[in-house]
Design a protein around this motif. Structure first.
Motif, PDB file in Angstrom:
ATOM      1  N   LYS A 101       3.094  -5.679  -8.037  1.00  0.00           N
ATOM      2  CA  LYS A 101       1.893  -5.285  -8.776  1.00  0.00           C
ATOM      3  C   LYS A 101       1.189  -4.154  -8.072  1.00  0.00           C
ATOM      4  O   LYS A 101       1.489  -3.829  -6.917  1.00  0.00           O
ATOM      5  CB  LYS A 101       0.962  -6.488  -8.951  1.00  0.00           C
ATOM      6  N   ARG A 102       0.224  -3.552  -8.760  1.00  0.00           N
ATOM      7  CA  ARG A 102      -0.567  -2.480  -8.176  1.00  0.00           C
ATOM      8  C   ARG A 102      -1.459  -3.018  -7.060  1.00  0.00           C
ATOM      9  O   ARG A 102      -1.894  -4.163  -7.078  1.00  0.00           O
ATOM     10  CB  ARG A 102      -1.435  -1.815  -9.235  1.00  0.00           C
ATOM     11  N   THR A 103      -1.754  -2.114  -6.096  1.00  0.00           N
ATOM     12  CA  THR A 103      -2.635  -2.501  -5.001  1.00  0.00           C
ATOM     13  C   THR A 103      -4.031  -2.810  -5.515  1.00  0.00           C
ATOM     14  O   THR A 103      -4.647  -3.801  -5.115  1.00  0.00           O
ATOM     15  CB  THR A 103      -2.713  -1.367  -3.960  1.00  0.00           C
ATOM     16  N   ASN A 104      -4.545  -1.978  -6.410  1.00  0.00           N
ATOM     17  CA  ASN A 104      -5.904  -2.166  -6.924  1.00  0.00           C
ATOM     18  C   ASN A 104      -5.868  -2.378  -8.429  1.00  0.00           C
ATOM     19  O   ASN A 104      -5.111  -1.734  -9.149  1.00  0.00           O
ATOM     20  CB  ASN A 104      -6.768  -0.938  -6.614  1.00  0.00           C
ATOM     21  N   GLY A 105      -6.720  -3.277  -8.891  1.00  0.00           N
ATOM     22  CA  GLY A 105      -6.844  -3.505 -10.324  1.00  0.00           C
ATOM     23  C   GLY A 105      -5.880  -4.553 -10.829  1.00  0.00           C
ATOM     24  O   GLY A 105      -4.838  -4.823 -10.236  1.00  0.00           O
ATOM     25  N   GLY A 124       0.745  -1.247   0.000  1.00  0.00           N
ATOM     26  CA  GLY A 124       0.000   0.000   0.000  1.00  0.00           C
ATOM     27  C   GLY A 124       0.773   1.293   0.000  1.00  0.00           C
ATOM     28  O   GLY A 124       0.232   2.326   0.376  1.00  0.00           O
ATOM     29  N   ARG A 125       2.047   1.295  -0.415  1.00  0.00           N
ATOM     30  CA  ARG A 125       2.840   2.517  -0.494  1.00  0.00           C
ATOM     31  C   ARG A 125       3.764   2.443  -1.696  1.00  0.00           C
ATOM     32  O   ARG A 125       4.081   1.364  -2.185  1.00  0.00           O
ATOM     33  CB  ARG A 125       3.708   2.665   0.771  1.00  0.00           C
ATOM     34  N   PRO A 126       4.252   3.573  -2.193  1.00  0.00           N
ATOM     35  CA  PRO A 126       5.366   3.521  -3.139  1.00  0.00           C
ATOM     36  C   PRO A 126       6.575   2.865  -2.465  1.00  0.00           C
ATOM     37  O   PRO A 126       6.713   2.919  -1.238  1.00  0.00           O
ATOM     38  CB  PRO A 126       5.637   4.997  -3.451  1.00  0.00           C
ATOM     39  N   LEU A 127       7.448   2.267  -3.250  1.00  0.00           N
ATOM     40  CA  LEU A 127       8.639   1.598  -2.719  1.00  0.00           C
ATOM     41  C   LEU A 127       9.868   2.290  -3.271  1.00  0.00           C
ATOM     42  O   LEU A 127       9.951   2.587  -4.460  1.00  0.00           O
ATOM     43  CB  LEU A 127       8.635   0.122  -3.116  1.00  0.00           C
ATOM     44  N   ASN A 165       2.377 -12.056  -3.786  1.00  0.00           N
ATOM     45  CA  ASN A 165       2.122 -10.705  -4.259  1.00  0.00           C
ATOM     46  C   ASN A 165       2.654  -9.646  -3.298  1.00  0.00           C
ATOM     47  O   ASN A 165       2.439  -9.723  -2.088  1.00  0.00           O
ATOM     48  CB  ASN A 165       0.620 -10.484  -4.453  1.00  0.00           C
ATOM     49  N   HIS A 166       3.347  -8.662  -3.866  1.00  0.00           N
ATOM     50  CA  HIS A 166       3.789  -7.494  -3.116  1.00  0.00           C
ATOM     51  C   HIS A 166       3.081  -6.294  -3.741  1.00  0.00           C
ATOM     52  O   HIS A 166       3.435  -5.847  -4.838  1.00  0.00           O
ATOM     53  CB  HIS A 166       5.308  -7.341  -3.190  1.00  0.00           C
ATOM     54  N   TYR A 167       2.071  -5.796  -3.050  1.00  0.00           N
ATOM     55  CA  TYR A 167       1.205  -4.765  -3.612  1.00  0.00           C
ATOM     56  C   TYR A 167       1.783  -3.373  -3.371  1.00  0.00           C
ATOM     57  O   TYR A 167       2.102  -3.010  -2.236  1.00  0.00           O
ATOM     58  CB  TYR A 167      -0.192  -4.852  -3.002  1.00  0.00           C
ATOM     59  N   ILE A 168       1.904  -2.593  -4.438  1.00  0.00           N
ATOM     60  CA  ILE A 168       2.481  -1.258  -4.376  1.00  0.00           C
ATOM     61  C   ILE A 168       1.429  -0.241  -4.794  1.00  0.00           C
ATOM     62  O   ILE A 168       0.764  -0.411  -5.818  1.00  0.00           O
ATOM     63  CB  ILE A 168       3.705  -1.137  -5.302  1.00  0.00           C
ATOM     64  N   ASP A 169       1.299   0.803  -3.998  1.00  0.00           N
ATOM     65  CA  ASP A 169       0.387   1.896  -4.336  1.00  0.00           C
ATOM     66  C   ASP A 169       1.242   3.098  -4.713  1.00  0.00           C
ATOM     67  O   ASP A 169       1.683   3.862  -3.865  1.00  0.00           O
ATOM     68  CB  ASP A 169      -0.509   2.220  -3.138  1.00  0.00           C
ATOM     69  N   GLY A 170       1.508   3.260  -6.005  1.00  0.00           N
ATOM     70  CA  GLY A 170       2.373   4.349  -6.450  1.00  0.00           C
ATOM     71  C   GLY A 170       3.417   3.838  -7.404  1.00  0.00           C
ATOM     72  O   GLY A 170       3.124   3.074  -8.322  1.00  0.00           O
ATOM     73  N   ILE A 171       4.672   4.201  -7.168  1.00  0.00           N
ATOM     74  CA  ILE A 171       5.770   3.863  -8.058  1.00  0.00           C
ATOM     75  C   ILE A 171       6.848   3.102  -7.309  1.00  0.00           C
ATOM     76  O   ILE A 171       7.021   3.278  -6.097  1.00  0.00           O
ATOM     77  CB  ILE A 171       6.366   5.135  -8.701  1.00  0.00           C
ATOM     78  N   VAL A 172       7.565   2.242  -8.005  1.00  0.00           N
ATOM     79  CA  VAL A 172       8.736   1.566  -7.466  1.00  0.00           C
ATOM     80  C   VAL A 172       9.965   2.248  -8.046  1.00  0.00           C
ATOM     81  O   VAL A 172      10.120   2.330  -9.272  1.00  0.00           O
ATOM     82  CB  VAL A 172       8.746   0.067  -7.833  1.00  0.00           C
ATOM     83  N   ARG A 173      10.842   2.746  -7.172  1.00  0.00           N
ATOM     84  CA  ARG A 173      12.083   3.376  -7.617  1.00  0.00           C
ATOM     85  C   ARG A 173      13.265   2.565  -7.099  1.00  0.00           C
ATOM     86  O   ARG A 173      13.543   2.566  -5.897  1.00  0.00           O
ATOM     87  CB  ARG A 173      12.167   4.822  -7.121  1.00  0.00           C
ATOM     88  N   ILE A 174      13.935   1.880  -8.004  1.00  0.00           N
ATOM     89  CA  ILE A 174      15.151   1.144  -7.638  1.00  0.00           C
ATOM     90  C   ILE A 174      16.306   2.096  -7.915  1.00  0.00           C
ATOM     91  O   ILE A 174      16.931   2.064  -8.975  1.00  0.00           O
ATOM     92  CB  ILE A 174      15.271  -0.163  -8.445  1.00  0.00           C
ATOM     93  N   LYS A 175      16.574   2.963  -6.969  1.00  0.00           N
ATOM     94  CA  LYS A 175      17.538   4.036  -7.192  1.00  0.00           C
ATOM     95  C   LYS A 175      18.975   3.545  -7.101  1.00  0.00           C
ATOM     96  O   LYS A 175      19.860   4.063  -7.800  1.00  0.00           O
ATOM     97  CB  LYS A 175      17.316   5.168  -6.186  1.00  0.00           C
ATOM     98  N   LEU A 188       2.020  -0.926 -13.188  1.00  0.00           N
ATOM     99  CA  LEU A 188       2.818  -0.392 -12.083  1.00  0.00           C
ATOM    100  C   LEU A 188       4.081   0.272 -12.643  1.00  0.00           C
ATOM    101  O   LEU A 188       4.882  -0.384 -13.314  1.00  0.00           O
ATOM    102  CB  LEU A 188       3.210  -1.516 -11.122  1.00  0.00           C
ATOM    103  N   PRO A 189       4.317   1.574 -12.384  1.00  0.00           N
ATOM    104  CA  PRO A 189       5.535   2.219 -12.894  1.00  0.00           C
ATOM    105  C   PRO A 189       6.755   1.834 -12.062  1.00  0.00           C
ATOM    106  O   PRO A 189       6.726   1.891 -10.828  1.00  0.00           O
ATOM    107  CB  PRO A 189       5.218   3.711 -12.781  1.00  0.00           C
ATOM    108  N   VAL A 190       7.825   1.455 -12.743  1.00  0.00           N
ATOM    109  CA  VAL A 190       9.072   1.060 -12.090  1.00  0.00           C
ATOM    110  C   VAL A 190      10.215   1.782 -12.773  1.00  0.00           C
ATOM    111  O   VAL A 190      10.371   1.698 -14.000  1.00  0.00           O
ATOM    112  CB  VAL A 190       9.297  -0.465 -12.174  1.00  0.00           C
ATOM    113  N   SER A 191      11.024   2.520 -12.007  1.00  0.00           N
ATOM    114  CA  SER A 191      12.193   3.189 -12.563  1.00  0.00           C
ATOM    115  C   SER A 191      13.452   2.508 -12.044  1.00  0.00           C
ATOM    116  O   SER A 191      13.511   2.065 -10.892  1.00  0.00           O
ATOM    117  CB  SER A 191      12.200   4.677 -12.206  1.00  0.00           C
ATOM    118  N   LEU A 192      14.456   2.438 -12.919  1.00  0.00           N
ATOM    119  CA  LEU A 192      15.667   1.671 -12.607  1.00  0.00           C
ATOM    120  C   LEU A 192      16.892   2.564 -12.761  1.00  0.00           C
ATOM    121  O   LEU A 192      17.263   2.942 -13.866  1.00  0.00           O
ATOM    122  CB  LEU A 192      15.749   0.464 -13.545  1.00  0.00           C
ATOM    123  N   GLY A 193      17.520   2.906 -11.606  1.00  0.00           N
ATOM    124  CA  GLY A 193      18.700   3.748 -11.607  1.00  0.00           C
ATOM    125  C   GLY A 193      18.360   5.227 -11.622  1.00  0.00           C
ATOM    126  O   GLY A 193      17.213   5.631 -11.802  1.00  0.00           O
TER     127      GLY A 193
END
Length: 353
Positions: free
Chosen positions: A184-188, A141-144, A161-171, A193-198
């Motif tokens: 995956k997204r929390t709902n739907g 339920g949160r961005p990661l 399942n690891h539910y994310i509400d927002g974006i995943v940033r692998i900085k 699910l947006p994921v940014s890498l670096g």
């Protein structure tokens, strides 16, 4: 002025500072009451959402029972707690989970993110040489946000399942998705699910044999790394690597999705394989790529120019490759050792200039 300078130096050294006004350092033993005042440095029993929970020496505190729920600000696993293993119950975290350098930790709890509505991420920061394995359900339920040069591993837990509400940033550092683990997204059910890498300054790596039900966007070949590592199939629904990326692929493994793959200026590092064998690297329903911009960075691999377009071929949904030459394992080790010797010799020459 001196105070501002000192703060700037600390920020540069540690990346971010956590205000830990309510440090709750665990001093209790194993299998003891979690809220007993004798188990904390400050003698306060009740743990609240404004408290930071800190472990410095205990490796396997059995603090939670199934069905128990605890709320706190952030969890710190620091020097001396290597081999840390926390399990049972549900924990709700406001800030993040922080693991010091060279510390190995496992958390098997159900992890919820505190219910922020402003997009504040749940931070997982793992120091260089450290590793944190989440073997439960979470984060929820949160961005990661993944920080630190160490490794965060998300296993399948009870549901996968690891539910994310927002974006995943692998900085920074590595995020490993274990087999059957799903981001995956929390709902739907849409795989968006947006994921940014670096980032422009730090390198992020995605690895494993799990699944990303979303759209992965890269920064550059230098800062964005996608790796299979012998785990079979890594599923990423959509990949946008138009800015470049590096792919570390064990030949025989597959990166697949159910939408599009966009990529130019891609670097490939291969391991394993045999001459003359056709290997499928990617499986996507559509491609926007230019194979002339692809670069094989691994030493000794030579494309078979008689296969497809200079060694690359799109066959239906598959991007395939075939090699005319592949180095023997001993050759790779010899070349790597030679490169190290050359680098060392160069360093010695510079040192005597």
């Amino acid at each position: 002025m001196k105070t501002s300078l000192l703060f700037g130096m600390l920020l540069a050294a540690f990346g971010s500072l956590s205000l830990r006004a309510a440090d709750r350092i665990w001093t209790g033993g194993l299998n003891t009451g979690f809220n007993a005042s004798s188990n904390y440095n400050n003698g306060v029993g009740s743990l609240g959402p404004s408290d930071d929970l800190i472990f410095r020496t205990q490796t396997s505190p059995s603090l939670f029972s199934t069905g128990d729920t605890f709320n706190f600000s952030s969890l710190f696993i620091e020097d001396g707690a290597t081999g840390f293993n926390l399990s049972g119950g549900t924990i709700t975290v406001k800030g993040g989970i922080y693991v010091s350098e060279n510390i190995t930790a496992t958390i098997s709890n159900h992890i919820n993110g505190y219910n922020y509505t402003d997009g504040t991420p749940l931070v997982f920061q793992v120091g260089s040489g450290g590793s944190l394995t989440i073997n439960g359900v979470g984060p929820q339920g949160r961005p990661l946000e993944k920080l630190g040069e160490g490794t965060l591993t998300l296993l399948s837990g009870s549901s996968g399942n690891h539910y994310i509400d927002g974006i995943v940033r692998i900085k920074e550092g590595t995020l490993i998705l274990g087999n059957d683990a799903v981001l995956k997204r929390t709902n739907g059910s849409a795989k968006t699910l947006p994921v940014s890498l670096g980032t422009a300054e730090t390198t992020g790596k995605l690895s494993g044999g799990g699944a990303v039900h979303g759209i992965l966007t890269t920064v550059s070949a230098e800062r964005s790394i996608i790796e299979t590592g012998g785990d079979g199939t890594l599923f990423i629904a959509t990949v946008d690597a138009s800015n470049g990326a590096t792919f570390n692929i064990t030949l025989g493994d597959l990166i697949s999705g159910d939408s599009s793959f966009t990529g130019n200026n891609l670097d490939f590092n291969f391991s394993g394989g045999e001459v003359g064998t056709v290997y499928t690297l990617l499986n996507y329903s559509s491609y926007v790529i230019d194979t002339s911009t692809f670069n094989i960075a691994s030493t000794g691999y030579e494309l078979d120019a008689t296969f497809g377009d200079g060694g690359w071929l799109i066959d239906g949904d598959d991007l395939q490759v075939r090699f005319a030459a592949i180095p023997e394992p001993g050759t790779v080790a010899f070349l790597s050792a030679g490169a190290l010797l050359i680098a060392a010799a160069g360093f010695r020459r510079r040192s005597h200039c």
